[in-house]
Scaffold this motif. Sequence first.
Motif, PDB file in Angstrom:
ATOM      1  N   THR A  81      -1.132  -2.757  -9.321  1.00 59.06           N
ATOM      2  CA  THR A  81      -2.124  -2.433  -8.297  1.00 59.06           C
ATOM      3  C   THR A  81      -1.604  -1.197  -7.556  1.00 59.06           C
ATOM      4  OG1 THR A  81      -1.042  -3.747  -6.597  1.00 59.06           O
ATOM      5  CG2 THR A  81      -2.730  -4.858  -7.946  1.00 59.06           C
ATOM      6  N   PHE A  82      -2.520  -0.532  -6.849  1.00 61.74           N
ATOM      7  CA  PHE A  82      -2.094   0.662  -6.103  1.00 61.74           C
ATOM      8  C   PHE A  82      -1.041   0.307  -5.043  1.00 61.74           C
ATOM      9  CE2 PHE A  82      -2.890   3.705  -2.564  1.00 61.74           C
ATOM     10  CZ  PHE A  82      -2.277   4.801  -3.166  1.00 61.74           C
ATOM     11  N   PRO A  83      -1.218  -0.795  -4.255  1.00 58.39           N
ATOM     12  CA  PRO A  83      -0.153  -1.121  -3.290  1.00 58.39           C
ATOM     13  C   PRO A  83       1.200  -1.386  -3.965  1.00 58.39           C
ATOM     14  CG  PRO A  83      -2.169  -2.263  -2.692  1.00 58.39           C
ATOM     15  CD  PRO A  83      -2.417  -1.634  -4.035  1.00 58.39           C
ATOM     16  N   GLU A  84       1.191  -2.022  -5.149  1.00 57.84           N
ATOM     17  CA  GLU A  84       2.466  -2.242  -5.865  1.00 57.84           C
ATOM     18  C   GLU A  84       3.106  -0.919  -6.244  1.00 57.84           C
ATOM     19  OE1 GLU A  84       2.654  -6.011  -8.884  1.00 57.84           O
ATOM     20  OE2 GLU A  84       0.864  -4.765  -9.035  1.00 57.84           O
ATOM     21  N   THR A  85       2.259   0.028  -6.695  1.00 59.85           N
ATOM     22  CA  THR A  85       2.765   1.340  -7.098  1.00 59.85           C
ATOM     23  C   THR A  85       3.307   2.084  -5.883  1.00 59.85           C
ATOM     24  OG1 THR A  85       1.082   1.350  -8.799  1.00 59.85           O
ATOM     25  CG2 THR A  85       2.115   3.469  -8.321  1.00 59.85           C
ATOM     26  N   ALA A  86       2.590   1.944  -4.755  1.00 64.42           N
ATOM     27  CA  ALA A  86       3.052   2.601  -3.526  1.00 64.42           C
ATOM     28  C   ALA A  86       4.439   2.069  -3.154  1.00 64.42           C
ATOM     29  CB  ALA A  86       2.054   2.350  -2.392  1.00 64.42           C
ATOM     30  N   TRP A  87       4.595   0.757  -3.234  1.00 68.89           N
ATOM     31  CA  TRP A  87       5.884   0.136  -2.906  1.00 68.89           C
ATOM     32  C   TRP A  87       6.971   0.664  -3.848  1.00 68.89           C
ATOM     33  CZ3 TRP A  87       7.232  -3.684   0.794  1.00 68.89           C
ATOM     34  CH2 TRP A  87       8.550  -4.164   0.663  1.00 68.89           C
ATOM     35  N   LEU A  88       6.637   0.684  -5.144  1.00 64.62           N
ATOM     36  CA  LEU A  88       7.600   1.155  -6.155  1.00 64.62           C
ATOM     37  C   LEU A  88       8.071   2.573  -5.822  1.00 64.62           C
ATOM     38  CD1 LEU A  88       8.908   1.012  -9.064  1.00 64.62           C
ATOM     39  CD2 LEU A  88       6.773   2.011  -9.902  1.00 64.62           C
ATOM     40  N   LEU A  89       7.123   3.433  -5.524  1.00 63.65           N
ATOM     41  CA  LEU A  89       7.488   4.832  -5.248  1.00 63.65           C
ATOM     42  C   LEU A  89       8.348   4.941  -3.991  1.00 63.65           C
ATOM     43  CD1 LEU A  89       4.107   6.584  -6.074  1.00 63.65           C
ATOM     44  CD2 LEU A  89       6.287   7.057  -7.194  1.00 63.65           C
ATOM     45  N   TYR A 187     -16.092  -1.840   8.963  1.00 63.65           N
ATOM     46  CA  TYR A 187     -14.661  -2.105   9.169  1.00 63.65           C
ATOM     47  C   TYR A 187     -14.029  -2.763   7.948  1.00 63.65           C
ATOM     48  CZ  TYR A 187     -14.959  -0.609  13.975  1.00 63.65           C
ATOM     49  OH  TYR A 187     -15.110   0.165  15.089  1.00 63.65           O
ATOM     50  N   PRO A 188     -12.722  -2.595   7.801  1.00 64.80           N
ATOM     51  CA  PRO A 188     -12.028  -3.250   6.683  1.00 64.80           C
ATOM     52  C   PRO A 188     -12.062  -4.760   6.833  1.00 64.80           C
ATOM     53  CG  PRO A 188     -10.467  -2.108   8.132  1.00 64.80           C
ATOM     54  CD  PRO A 188     -11.828  -1.769   8.628  1.00 64.80           C
ATOM     55  N   GLU A 189     -12.058  -5.469   5.728  1.00 63.01           N
ATOM     56  CA  GLU A 189     -12.101  -6.941   5.744  1.00 63.01           C
ATOM     57  C   GLU A 189     -10.815  -7.489   5.137  1.00 63.01           C
ATOM     58  OE1 GLU A 189     -15.687  -7.996   3.668  1.00 63.01           O
ATOM     59  OE2 GLU A 189     -16.948  -6.958   5.157  1.00 63.01           O
ATOM     60  N   ALA A 190     -10.286  -8.533   5.789  1.00 66.15           N
ATOM     61  CA  ALA A 190      -8.953  -9.040   5.434  1.00 66.15           C
ATOM     62  C   ALA A 190      -8.866  -9.606   4.017  1.00 66.15           C
ATOM     63  CB  ALA A 190      -8.529 -10.098   6.443  1.00 66.15           C
ATOM     64  N   ASP A 191      -9.975 -10.163   3.512  1.00 62.19           N
ATOM     65  CA  ASP A 191      -9.846 -10.850   2.220  1.00 62.19           C
ATOM     66  C   ASP A 191     -10.184  -9.964   1.020  1.00 62.19           C
ATOM     67  OD1 ASP A 191     -12.417 -10.610   2.951  1.00 62.19           O
ATOM     68  OD2 ASP A 191     -13.017 -12.686   2.538  1.00 62.19           O
ATOM     69  N   ARG A 192     -10.289  -8.690   1.219  1.00 52.24           N
ATOM     70  CA  ARG A 192     -10.591  -7.796   0.091  1.00 52.24           C
ATOM     71  C   ARG A 192      -9.326  -7.090  -0.391  1.00 52.24           C
ATOM     72  NH1 ARG A 192     -15.859  -6.382  -0.923  1.00 52.24           N
ATOM     73  NH2 ARG A 192     -17.364  -7.134   0.601  1.00 52.24           N
ATOM     74  N   SER A 193      -9.342  -6.661  -1.659  1.00 49.55           N
ATOM     75  CA  SER A 193      -8.221  -5.877  -2.186  1.00 49.55           C
ATOM     76  C   SER A 193      -8.287  -4.466  -1.582  1.00 49.55           C
ATOM     77  CB  SER A 193      -8.320  -5.758  -3.707  1.00 49.55           C
ATOM     78  OG  SER A 193      -9.350  -4.830  -4.031  1.00 49.55           O
ATOM     79  N   TYR A 194      -7.235  -3.700  -1.786  1.00 45.95           N
ATOM     80  CA  TYR A 194      -7.182  -2.339  -1.239  1.00 45.95           C
ATOM     81  C   TYR A 194      -8.410  -1.524  -1.667  1.00 45.95           C
ATOM     82  CZ  TYR A 194      -5.113   2.137   0.144  1.00 45.95           C
ATOM     83  OH  TYR A 194      -4.874   3.354   0.735  1.00 45.95           O
ATOM     84  N   CYS A 195      -8.689  -1.559  -2.985  1.00 48.26           N
ATOM     85  CA  CYS A 195      -9.768  -0.700  -3.507  1.00 48.26           C
ATOM     86  C   CYS A 195     -11.145  -1.256  -3.177  1.00 48.26           C
ATOM     87  CB  CYS A 195      -9.601  -0.519  -5.015  1.00 48.26           C
ATOM     88  SG  CYS A 195      -8.124   0.421  -5.406  1.00 48.26           S
ATOM     89  N   SER A 196     -11.283  -2.586  -3.239  1.00 52.34           N
ATOM     90  CA  SER A 196     -12.568  -3.185  -2.911  1.00 52.34           C
ATOM     91  C   SER A 196     -12.918  -2.891  -1.444  1.00 52.34           C
ATOM     92  CB  SER A 196     -12.485  -4.694  -3.159  1.00 52.34           C
ATOM     93  OG  SER A 196     -13.493  -5.350  -2.463  1.00 52.34           O
ATOM     94  N   ASN A 197     -11.903  -2.962  -0.583  1.00 53.89           N
ATOM     95  CA  ASN A 197     -12.114  -2.672   0.826  1.00 53.89           C
ATOM     96  C   ASN A 197     -12.621  -1.245   1.028  1.00 53.89           C
ATOM     97  OD1 ASN A 197     -11.946  -3.809   3.382  1.00 53.89           O
ATOM     98  ND2 ASN A 197      -9.842  -4.472   3.011  1.00 53.89           N
ATOM     99  N   PHE A 198     -12.012  -0.312   0.306  1.00 48.83           N
ATOM    100  CA  PHE A 198     -12.426   1.085   0.460  1.00 48.83           C
ATOM    101  C   PHE A 198     -13.880   1.264   0.020  1.00 48.83           C
ATOM    102  CE2 PHE A 198     -13.096   5.287  -1.401  1.00 48.83           C
ATOM    103  CZ  PHE A 198     -12.956   6.055  -0.250  1.00 48.83           C
ATOM    104  N   LEU A 199     -14.208   0.722  -1.173  1.00 48.11           N
ATOM    105  CA  LEU A 199     -15.578   0.900  -1.676  1.00 48.11           C
ATOM    106  C   LEU A 199     -16.581   0.252  -0.733  1.00 48.11           C
ATOM    107  CD1 LEU A 199     -14.872   0.310  -5.481  1.00 48.11           C
ATOM    108  CD2 LEU A 199     -15.508   2.481  -4.394  1.00 48.11           C
ATOM    109  N   ASN A 200     -16.200  -0.902  -0.184  1.00 47.15           N
ATOM    110  CA  ASN A 200     -17.102  -1.593   0.745  1.00 47.15           C
ATOM    111  C   ASN A 200     -17.294  -0.778   2.041  1.00 47.15           C
ATOM    112  OD1 ASN A 200     -18.661  -4.044   1.335  1.00 47.15           O
ATOM    113  ND2 ASN A 200     -17.184  -4.258   3.015  1.00 47.15           N
ATOM    114  N   MET A 201     -16.198  -0.221   2.541  1.00 45.26           N
ATOM    115  CA  MET A 201     -16.316   0.586   3.781  1.00 45.26           C
ATOM    116  C   MET A 201     -17.162   1.840   3.542  1.00 45.26           C
ATOM    117  SD  MET A 201     -12.712   0.563   5.809  1.00 45.26           S
ATOM    118  CE  MET A 201     -11.539   0.612   4.505  1.00 45.26           C
ATOM    119  N   MET A 202     -17.106   2.358   2.319  1.00 51.90           N
ATOM    120  CA  MET A 202     -17.881   3.559   1.992  1.00 51.90           C
ATOM    121  C   MET A 202     -19.361   3.240   1.824  1.00 51.90           C
ATOM    122  SD  MET A 202     -16.236   6.507   1.459  1.00 51.90           S
ATOM    123  CE  MET A 202     -17.132   7.478   0.251  1.00 51.90           C
ATOM    124  N   PHE A 203     -19.662   2.156   1.099  1.00 50.34           N
ATOM    125  CA  PHE A 203     -21.027   2.018   0.599  1.00 50.34           C
ATOM    126  C   PHE A 203     -21.841   0.852   1.153  1.00 50.34           C
ATOM    127  CE2 PHE A 203     -18.716   4.266  -2.890  1.00 50.34           C
ATOM    128  CZ  PHE A 203     -19.241   5.513  -2.601  1.00 50.34           C
TER     129      PHE A 203
END
Length: 430
Positions: A81-89, A187-203
């Motif tokens: 996942t993107f957060p896992e990759t962020a942590w790795l980096l 607004y962001p929602e606690a139970d969504r994944s990073y990417c789902s949250n972004f798409l939801n906030m956008m659209f």
Amino acid sequence: MGEKVSLTYKDKTYEYPVITGTENEKAFDTSNLRKETGLITMDYGYQNTGSTKSSITFVNGEEGILRYRGYPIEELAEKATFPETAWLLIYGELPTESQLTLFRRLLTENSLVHENLLHFFREMPPSAHPMGILSSIVNALGLFTPRFYDAESKADEFDLMVAGLVSKIRTIAAFSYKASIGEPFVYPEADRSYCSNFLNMMFSSHTKPYVVNPLMEKALNALLIVHADHEQNCSTSTVRMVGSSQANLYASICAGICALWGPLHGGANQAVLETLIRIQKSGMTIKEVLERAKDKKDPFKLSGFGHRVYKSYDPRAKVLQGLMEKIFDQEDYHDPLLDIARELEHQALRDEYFMERKLYPNVDFYSGILYRAMGIPTNMLTVMFAIGRLPGWIAHWKEMHDDGHLKINRPRQIYTGPNERHWVERKDRT
Ligand code: CMC
């Protein structure tokens, strides 16, 4: 005794130690060159200059290899996942279950921006470029959390600052889009994944419920991962440059966002779509576009082609091509710009000019078409690159500070202006 490079100047020979990386790349260390010889090296655009040792990302441009902390980009795009990759980096290893749980919690708890900052979005002109808004607000975030300015000395504060930035950047991006179209923020929602949250906030909106398509969520995740780091590129070097003066992380990232904006760097994704749209609307032929790109008197370049490091197919572009095929097949989606892009690639790869110079499609060539399939508008494309690149910028800023010998980055020059001269009074000076 390690390898050395000998340099002869004015009948004297000097020796410089060779440095070898873990993938056997070589450099020779010229740190003492000026002290010993009075010479500096001159390397326009830093084509051969190593600015640092780094253990974050490995790129082999000849063979088209890209690895984050040793992990191939293809594997990460498929499995992480993107957060896992962020942590790795940022932290150097894949997160354990408990580290990931903690990181997810911190991302959720730190996803909001201070309410006072909302005025900022609303009062920007609707025509303001989202990259300008993003860089301004990231810098302003620091003003709201000045206690983090010296956070590198306190690990838990640094972790909080990292999670805050990684989480808030997507909120800022989505809010800047909503402000530009005059819609209320979602607004962001606690139970969504990073990417789902972004798409939801956008659209999503109060009048238009939005269901996140899992395929698009997966594609966005992979897109962010392939953009997450690319060693000493222009924006990352900018982050290191600004950070080397001991400027705080927010100011350093803000500068990185500005460097990314340009069309030779991250802004190329917007330029590619604009070119494809121009071809579609004007009826210009592919041949005409290629002729313009080859004409040295014409400033036009074929955006999305060529790379300082890759002299073969950009591995990130290959990942994106695979993704595109999956999406377009499964969703029965068709975009005429994709046909134009494929034809453009086909002809360019057979053109002597592009072949001779080893110009291949880079990550920006197809990313815009993928983002378009998600509904992301053209002027938001470089913002998407910035969301992806943020973990890389943070990782490099951290690596530079952890190194223990932070030295201000300060290149030299060869002065070519007038020699000393003296003040002349006005009256049509000469
Ligand atoms: N269209 C036409 N000619 C090109 C292109 C292009 N896209 N890219 C390079 N060339 C030519 C260039 O004119 C030069 O020709 P000559 O040897 O006759 O003078 C030769 O190829 C070498 O190029 P360069 O500009 O010296 O190479 P560079 O390493 O300084 O620049 C680049 C790399 C990416 C800035 C350049 O290839 C370019 O401008 N590409 C288009 C913009 C683009 O797609 N940028 C995104 C890069 S990937 C995302 C990122 O990491 O930033």
